[in-house]
Design a protein around this motif. Structure first.
Motif, PDB file in Angstrom:
ATOM      1  N   SER A   1       0.755  -1.107   0.094  1.00  0.00           N
ATOM      2  CA  SER A   1      -0.141   0.108  -0.083  1.00  0.00           C
ATOM      3  C   SER A   1       1.011   1.148   0.070  1.00  0.00           C
ATOM      4  O   SER A   1       1.971   1.167   0.222  1.00  0.00           O
ATOM      5  CB  SER A   1      -0.868   0.047   1.184  1.00  0.00           C
ATOM      6  N   LEU A   2       0.199   2.293  -0.247  1.00  0.00           N
ATOM      7  CA  LEU A   2       1.105   3.652  -0.465  1.00  0.00           C
ATOM      8  C   LEU A   2       1.434   3.882   1.081  1.00  0.00           C
ATOM      9  O   LEU A   2       2.598   4.308   1.142  1.00  0.00           O
ATOM     10  CB  LEU A   2       0.177   4.830  -0.894  1.00  0.00           C
TER      11      LEU A   2
ATOM     12  N   CYS B   1       2.370   2.176   3.421  1.00  0.00           N
ATOM     13  CA  CYS B   1       3.331   1.074   3.621  1.00  0.00           C
ATOM     14  C   CYS B   1       4.602   1.351   2.968  1.00  0.00           C
ATOM     15  O   CYS B   1       5.812   1.478   3.514  1.00  0.00           O
ATOM     16  CB  CYS B   1       2.878  -0.409   3.615  1.00  0.00           C
TER      17      CYS B   1
ATOM     18  N   GLU C   1      -3.555   5.831   8.152  1.00  0.00           N
ATOM     19  CA  GLU C   1      -2.668   5.130   7.013  1.00  0.00           C
ATOM     20  C   GLU C   1      -3.807   4.659   5.872  1.00  0.00           C
ATOM     21  O   GLU C   1      -3.641   4.950   4.887  1.00  0.00           O
ATOM     22  CB  GLU C   1      -2.004   3.891   7.372  1.00  0.00           C
ATOM     23  N   GLY C   2      -5.173   4.317   6.403  1.00  0.00           N
ATOM     24  CA  GLY C   2      -6.284   3.833   5.497  1.00  0.00           C
ATOM     25  C   GLY C   2      -6.425   4.964   4.861  1.00  0.00           C
ATOM     26  O   GLY C   2      -6.889   4.907   3.642  1.00  0.00           O
TER      27      GLY C   2
ATOM     28  N   ASP D   1      -4.129   5.575   1.918  1.00  0.00           N
ATOM     29  CA  ASP D   1      -4.253   4.767   0.889  1.00  0.00           C
ATOM     30  C   ASP D   1      -5.695   5.232   0.071  1.00  0.00           C
ATOM     31  O   ASP D   1      -5.591   4.862  -1.202  1.00  0.00           O
ATOM     32  CB  ASP D   1      -4.501   3.605   1.370  1.00  0.00           C
ATOM     33  N   TRP D   2      -6.656   5.696   0.792  1.00  0.00           N
ATOM     34  CA  TRP D   2      -7.781   5.994  -0.093  1.00  0.00           C
ATOM     35  C   TRP D   2      -7.716   7.187  -0.954  1.00  0.00           C
ATOM     36  O   TRP D   2      -8.313   7.538  -1.825  1.00  0.00           O
ATOM     37  CB  TRP D   2      -8.996   5.894   0.875  1.00  0.00           C
TER      38      TRP D   2
ATOM     39  N   ASP E   1       0.644   8.597  -5.075  1.00  0.00           N
ATOM     40  CA  ASP E   1       1.858   8.463  -5.024  1.00  0.00           C
ATOM     41  C   ASP E   1       2.540   9.455  -6.021  1.00  0.00           C
ATOM     42  O   ASP E   1       2.742   9.450  -7.102  1.00  0.00           O
ATOM     43  CB  ASP E   1       2.443   7.242  -5.308  1.00  0.00           C
TER      44      ASP E   1
END
Length: 203
Positions: free
Chosen positions: A2-3, A5, A171-172, A175-176, A180
């Motif tokens: 994931s982004l 991470c 963090e979620g 990602d949403w 990047d």
């Protein structure tokens, strides 16, 4: 990966450098001077208020119910941290009513407020995530070894599953909402640098 991470992995150098900082090591083994912790508590309380406002800006910009719930929960988490700081302040006689922000604190809060004002949830969340993920990392790493009683409450707070859940929630959101991009990567890394500077300024 994931982004969120990927961003954390790309900044592992700053995470390890912060873990090795004398302030952080002193929290674990109890060697941190109380006066240093007093300075930290005052500055961190000031910082957390700005952090909550950045969350509030994201909440105001949200259009999805899930985002509203997530940011409301994250704000509630900050309020719990502020209660902990109030308890520290009472225990160690720290005045939280008239804190003058140190240059490191001003730099960090100014950075977050400026980004939050741009109205880009993904970018703001990326800039805020290092604080949450780094503190969870530090708490969990310190908790792996012997922890002196003096600052054990600090270690327990950030090693706790409840704080890990808050970090994962943010963090979620990264990602949403984030993509990047150089802007996102630079904001994340800048926040990691500012975190290190915040601890360094408290010694």
């Amino acid at each position: 990966m994931s982004l969120a991470c990927a961003l954390w992995a790309a900044n592992a150098d700053w995470a390890q450098r912060t873990l090795a900082h004398p302030f952080v090591r002193g929290l674990g083994d109890g060697s941190l001077p109380v006066d240093s912790f007093r300075r930290y508590v005052a500055q961190d309380a000031y910082f957390l208020e700005a952090f909550a406002r950045a969350y509030a800006a994201c909440l105001a910009q949200s259009t999805e119910r899930a985002d509203l719930q997530a940011f409301a929960g994250l704000i509630a988490g900050v309020m719990e941290e502020l209660k902990l700081h109030a308890a520290y302040a009472e225990r160690w006689q720290v005045d939280l009513t008239s804190v003058t922000p140190a240059p490191a604190t001003q730099a960090y809060t100014g950075f977050l407020v400026e980004l939050a004002g741009l109205g880009r949830i993904g970018l703001t969340a990326a800039a805020m995530t290092p604080c949450m993920r780094l503190y969870a990392f530090l708490g969990q790493e310190l908790a792996r070894g012997p922890v002196a009683a003096t600052y054990a409450e600090w270690v327990r707070t950030y090693a706790a599953a409840e704080f890990e859940a808050l970090a994962a929630t943010l963090e979620g959101l990264v990602d949403w909402h984030a993509t990047d991009s150089p802007a996102v990567r630079n904001a994340y890394r800048r926040a990691m640098e500012l975190e290190y500077g915040f601890f360094d300024a408290s010694l």
